[in-house]
Every structure is written in structure tokens, then in C-alpha cells.
Motif scaffolding. Structure first.
Motif, PDB file in Angstrom:
ATOM      1  N   ASN A  16       0.851  -1.161   0.000  1.00 15.92           N
ATOM      2  CA  ASN A  16       0.000   0.000   0.000  1.00 15.92           C
ATOM      3  C   ASN A  16       0.892   1.216   0.000  1.00 15.92           C
ATOM      4  N   SER A  17       1.095   1.802  -1.162  1.00 16.03           N
ATOM      5  CA  SER A  17       2.019   2.919  -1.184  1.00 16.03           C
ATOM      6  C   SER A  17       1.398   4.179  -0.599  1.00 16.03           C
ATOM      7  N   ILE A  18       0.150   4.080  -0.161  1.00 12.66           N
ATOM      8  CA  ILE A  18      -0.459   5.275   0.397  1.00 12.66           C
ATOM      9  C   ILE A  18      -0.029   5.459   1.849  1.00 12.66           C
ATOM     10  N   SER A  19       0.467   6.677   2.097  1.00 11.42           N
ATOM     11  CA  SER A  19       1.068   6.951   3.397  1.00 11.42           C
ATOM     12  C   SER A  19       0.366   8.111   4.096  1.00 11.42           C
ATOM     13  N   ASN A  45      -9.640   5.439   1.869  1.00 13.80           N
ATOM     14  CA  ASN A  45      -8.439   4.970   1.173  1.00 13.80           C
ATOM     15  C   ASN A  45      -7.877   3.668   1.717  1.00 13.80           C
ATOM     16  N   TYR A  95      -6.385   3.301   4.339  1.00 17.43           N
ATOM     17  CA  TYR A  95      -5.032   3.594   4.796  1.00 17.43           C
ATOM     18  C   TYR A  95      -4.689   2.760   6.028  1.00 17.43           C
ATOM     19  N   LYS A 102       1.302  10.914   4.411  1.00 11.99           N
ATOM     20  CA  LYS A 102       1.459  12.113   3.606  1.00 11.99           C
ATOM     21  C   LYS A 102       0.277  12.279   2.638  1.00 11.99           C
ATOM     22  N   ASP A 103      -0.091  11.171   2.003  1.00 14.68           N
ATOM     23  CA  ASP A 103      -1.221  11.213   1.077  1.00 14.68           C
ATOM     24  C   ASP A 103      -2.489  11.629   1.803  1.00 14.68           C
ATOM     25  N   ILE A 104      -2.668  11.056   2.978  1.00  9.70           N
ATOM     26  CA  ILE A 104      -3.859  11.381   3.751  1.00  9.70           C
ATOM     27  C   ILE A 104      -3.867  12.868   4.093  1.00  9.70           C
ATOM     28  N   SER A 105      -2.718  13.358   4.547  1.00  6.74           N
ATOM     29  CA  SER A 105      -2.671  14.756   4.973  1.00  6.74           C
ATOM     30  C   SER A 105      -2.960  15.699   3.807  1.00  6.74           C
ATOM     31  N   SER A 106      -2.388  15.395   2.659  1.00  5.55           N
ATOM     32  CA  SER A 106      -2.626  16.319   1.546  1.00  5.55           C
ATOM     33  C   SER A 106      -4.077  16.241   1.082  1.00  5.55           C
ATOM     34  N   GLN A 107      -4.632  15.050   1.069  1.00  2.15           N
ATOM     35  CA  GLN A 107      -6.044  14.934   0.690  1.00  2.15           C
ATOM     36  C   GLN A 107      -6.947  15.681   1.657  1.00  2.15           C
TER      37      GLN A 107
END
Lengths: 338, 338
Positions: free
Chosen positions: B3-6, B46, B48, B8-13
Motif C-alpha cells: 500500500n504505497s499510500i502513506s 483509502n 489507509y 502524507k497522502d492522507i494529509s494532503s487529501q
DNA sequence: GTGAAAGCGCTAACAG
DNA sequence: CTGTTAGCGCTTTCAC
């Protein structure tokens, strides 16, 4: 942590950069024999142990795979795990074993945990709840005795030839003269059990029997006690009128044996009994129990072979690998009822 | 990784900083309900999964403990593991199970691996080679059925009352009239076995016997086959002249049973037999086998209790915790020889 | 209530 | 052959 000494400490003690130490640890070349020796000595002396967690974080690959089993105290599952681990270690993988206790909730929690621990793939033995597929979405997964409902991206199945197993066990009972065979199995929606049922039906029909002759009792658990209690209940309620039982796992067969003999019903004289898996207890039981042998060594090898393939993203020529089974006839199906 | 979602992805979304997301995940406070909801929704959507490896690296603690067992297919060990895990999970710890296969080399490799995986502590079941102490130097460790030779910094032992167990088993054989009792045990230098031997001697002496009456055979392995083969060898060689056997583990007892009955020696009529552990097979064996029950639930609880203490660096008031055992008399020691 | 930034131990370009 | 440096995903001061 156990050991606050890191690659940095080694490098400073050796008077080289951490990059050099890293190269030496990983045998990546580009260092002199001389420095290698010096660094290795210092590593030895300090009992330095590289931190795989940090390495994994950096390299984005952990080389460890999660194994999910329904019951760690069941010899059959653990023999399978043993074989799988043996093959995996050879390839440099570590394993995380997790026990679901046949409980969906625990399973969810434990698999979630594995995902967080960054396992690189998963092996599911006789289990796997469907709503887990979000979490494990992209994890290469090998299922044993289960064909997942929805198509996952990256999976395959390895299983015994369960249809054949069910057929052989039932045929053995029929050959002994049984006319009224009960199938005792799990309620779990797993292809393995469905296939054993299919084999059972196949043998019945082949012997000229009809739909009326199909008798199935589903159990919630695979424990010995579940079968024992259900048998006792049927006996009390006068619902038991069979001359043969095919239990789709050995522990269930042992539970039947116990209940029946306690109530004075003789095995194999009055009722014949067959199990599945070939765990040790079937050979040592008061009356040794006929069973279907699953080749765990072969299965373990196939599982790892397939897992490596799907991790490499190779095309898997077959999504389902079947391993042959054979019948182990013992006392519990000796003689004929006629 | 799966799962390359980190984070960081959550925060920016979510349009917030990663610090905020981190606080929310860990419920550390200092965020509005509003942002919490928004972030949590995005996490859900996501799928996550936080990366515990990264967290562990940062926080320097992994909350997972390694468990080392000699044989994962042995029901007794796995029942113990089951109880240990149950208690550990409750405290938020994960476990790594590793199988040494009763092989010192494998043990070394596997424990080294665990150290690299950054386990925060270790539990050793019936094993533990001494030269491992460099690597695990500072790891809090609980040993089961073993008191380490050298004093480690941070360890303790939990075990059954093995002296009492050995005593009870031997006394049962004596009470049945046995005059000539063989002790069949492991060569392993483990306090558990030494203590069972001590209990055996104690019962013998108490019954007025002498040093001459002590008969011990040591086995390299704990497998059923090891006992079977040794018995067969003794039988062939005419070295077998006993009327009672105390095997220090159930699988050994089962091996004896098999060898003896195959050679026409009846149990309990000709020879009485007692095992140790109380695994299921002793109850279901052709002739059910008398054994010593070890309270795995109690042991598991004590192990985790002690482990938590030494991890907190609390003073442990006792370095050795003993759990009582009791005798389970069965057919194999029925009647008297007289 | 929120963000910027440093750093856990390690690897992997890149530069020399 | 060796060193410098950026950054893996996350937590945690320290500002604001």
C-alpha cells in the motif's frame, strides 16, 4: 531497543563511513578486503545486529510473509506451516504466524495488524473473510483450501484434491457395506469443505444412491468437542440412524468416536468411521481411524512456489494447484456390515 | 509494499499537515472534532493502514515479542503459545513465533533474525542455547522450563513444578506395584527435565529404593519416533527389564506404548506407563495414558505477567515462578503388578 | 488547534 | 575503493 548500537557506531569505530559499512554488511562489493576484515571484527566484537526494520523502511521491502491459520493447536495446520516455513526460509523470507481461532473478528484484527507490520505477502490456510480484501487489496496471497469469491488482483489457490478425498473416504465406507452415510462437516464457506461434500455425493450417486441418501450435518467449529456434542445431541434426540460417518476433519472423527463408544455403539462393528487429514491421533486412537492423507510437504512446496511467482508478478499458468491425496485404511472401516 | 499510500497522502487529501494526521491516528489530542472526522473519513475511504515499521523506527519501540519453541507441531507447546499470545495481545503486543526444530543451528539463526526484526523481548519455551546471550544480551527474556546458566541482565523463569510432577508420576507407578522403573527423558540440558528426574529419584528413595534402582535413558529428540526406536533397540538387545516407565513427555510415552505393544508386551498388565504434559493423544490412545497435567493457561498468564514486569524494569520479587501440576491417572497405570 | 522540521537506522545514487 | 547526501513513513518538540 535491545541494542542501541547502530551502523553509525560501527562506522565511527572503524573509521569509515556508514556507506562502507552498509556495503560490507550487504556484500555489495566496492570495498577492500582489508576494510572488510576490520569492519567485520568490530561488528563481531560489538555484537552488532543490523536493524531490518530500518532497512525495510528504506528499501520498501520486508521479505516477510504472514501466515493465517484457524487453529495453531491443530497438528495438521502446523505441519503445513512447518513445510511452508521451511521453503520460505530457504528463499530468505521470514514468517509471521497468526492464529484466528476460527473467529472472524480476531481474523480481521490480526490481518490488519499484519498489514501494518508491512508483510509483503500473505498465506491463508483454510480461511479468509471476504471483507478483508480492502486491506489486503494488493498483497500477493496464496489461499489453501479456499478459492476466494471475488477475483483479487494477485492471488492463487493451492489445495488437496478434496473432491477426490471426499470420494475416496465415502467409497471406502460404501465398500464396507454402509448404506446410510452421514457427512459431518464445517459450516465454513470454504471450497475445501464444499469439494469434500462433492466427492461424497459423487461416490453415493456412483453407488446407485439418490438425493435422499445425502445426509449432512454442519458444525460451527472444527474442534473435537463440537463433533462430540453434536453426536451426543443426535443420540439423545434419537436422530442418529447411520451405519457410516465421514467426518471432513480428523478431530471431528475423534469426537464422533468418543460420543459413539461412550454410548455403547461399536466402531467398526455398528458404525464405520472415516476422517480427513491423517493427523497422528487417528493412528493411535483406541480404534485407529481410517482417514485421507494430505501431502503437506508437497503442498508446502507448491504454496511457496506459487507465492514467489505471484510476488514476481509472473503469470501463473494455473490459478488453482491441486495436490493428490490418498486413503489410509484403518480399523474403523474394517470388515463389512452385511 | 502492499500500500504505497502513506500518512502524507492522507494529509494532503485532507488539507492538513502530517503532524495533525499523526495526532489523530494516535489519539494524542490537540485537534478539532471537525478535522478528526474529515481525516478519519479519508483514512477509511483509502483503506489507509499506518506503517508500524516506520513508527517503530521513530519511537524506538516495536511492541512485539519473539516466542521460541522447539517444535510447532507439538500440541503442548502450541497450547502454551496460544495462552501466551492471548495475554500478550490484550496488552497490545504482537508475537513472532519461531520454530527451532530442536536444532541448535536453526535456533541461532532464528533468534538472530528476531533480534534484527527488533523484537522488544523474548520468550523461550524449553530451549535456549547459552552462546546466544551475546545477541540477546539486553533483551528482557522469560524462559519456560529452563533456568539459564549464566545470569543474564534481565530475565526470569516460569515453569511447572517439575520436581513435583516427576514425583507424582513416579509415585503413581510405585503405588501400582512397580519395582523397576525406567526414566525416559531428554538429553537436553534443561532444568525442566533435570527437575523431573529429581522428582523421580525423590519418589524412589522415599519408597525405600536405592541408587541401584535409578535407571535412566537419555534421548536426543523428543519425537515419538525417538522413543519408539530406542525401545525397539532395547527390546532387541534384551536390555528391557522394567515393569514401569516414566517418560518425561507424552510423545515419548506414546512411542514406548507403540513399541511395547507391537512386541506383545501388555500395558498396563506387564508394564505400567506414565507420560508428561497431558496432550490429547494420551486420552485417546489405545490404552489411555496416565500423565502429568501442566496448567498452560496459568503458565501463559504468569509468563506475560513476568515479562511485562521485567520490561518495565520493575524488580521481580522472584526469579523463578512455579505453577502447580497434577496427576491424571488413566488406564496405563491401572491395577497392581503384584 | 495546527504546521515545520528534525531524525530514528539504513540504503542507494552520485561524486570523487 | 570510499564518502556525502537524500529520504523511506512516522512521531515529536517547538513555534505560531
Amino acid at each position: 531497543m535491545k541494542n542501541s548500537i547502530s551502523i553509525k557506531d560501527i562506522s565511527s569505530q572503524a573509521g569509515v563511513s556508514i556507506a562502507t559499512v552498509s556495503r560490507i554488511i550487504n556484500k555489495n562489493g566496492r570495498y577492500s578486503q582489508e576494510t572488510e576484515k576490520r569492519v567485520m571484527d568490530i561488528i563481531k566484537k560489538n555484537n552488532y545486529v543490523p536493524n531490518l526494520v530500518a532497512k525495510g523502511l528504506r528499501t520498501q521491502k520486508m521479505k516477510n510473509v504472514g501466515i493465517v491459520v484457524p487453529d495453531i493447536t491443530n497438528e495438521f495446520f502446523m505441519k503445513l506451516v512447518y513445510e511452508i516455513e521451511k521453503n520460505l526460509f530457504q528463499e530468505g523470507y521470514e514468517t509471521f504466524l497468526c492464529n484466528t481461532d476460527e473467529d472472524e473478528d480476531k481474523e480481521r484484527k490480526r490481518v490488519h495488524m499484519m498489514a501494518m507490520q508491512n508483510v509483503c505477502s500473505l498465506i491463508y490456510i483454510a480461511g479468509g473473510i471476504s471483507d478483508m480484501q480492502d486491506v489486503i487489496r494488493d498483497l500477493p496471497t496464496v489461499f489453501i483450501d479456499r478459492v476466494p469469491d471475488k477475483a483479487l488482483g494477485n492471488y492463487c489457490t493451492v489445495e488437496s484434491d478434496n473432491v477426490q478425498g471426499g470420494y475416496l473416504a465415502t467409497k471406502e465406507l460404501l465398500d464396507c457395506g454402509c448404506k446410510n452415510i452421514l457427512l459431518l462437516t464445517s459450516r465454513k464457506k470454504i471450497s475445501g469443505y464444499a469439494d469434500r461434500f462433492e466427492g461424497y455425493v459423487k461416490a453415493l450417486l456412483e453407488a446407485g444412491m439418490e438425493a435422499d441418501d445425502i445426509h449432512v450435518v454442519y458444525l460451527d467449529q472444527l474442534h473435537y468437542a463440537a463433533a462430540y456434542e453434536e453426536m451426543m445431541r443426535m443420540l439423545e434426540a434419537g436422530e442418529f440412524a447411520y451405519d457410516g460417518i465421514f467426518a471432513t476433519s480428523d478431530w471431528l472423527a475423534v469426537g464422533c468416536y468418543k460420543a459413539l463408544t461412550e454410548r455403547g455403539i461399536r466402531i467398526p462393528e455398528d458404525v464405520k468411521l472415516a476422517g480427513y487429514d491423517d493427523i497422528s491421533i487417528t493412528a493411535f486412537n483406541g480404534v485407529p481411524i481410517t482417514t485421507i492423507h494430505q501431502q503437506v510437504d508437497e503442498m508446502g512446496a507448491r504454496v511457496v512456489e506459487q507465492l514467489l511467482k505471484i510476488m514476481r508478478q509472473d503469470k501463473v499458468e494455473q490459478n488453482i494447484v491441486k495436490v493428490p491425496v490418498y486413503l489410509v485404511p484403518r480399523e474403523s472401516t474394517r470388515g463389512t456390515t452385511e
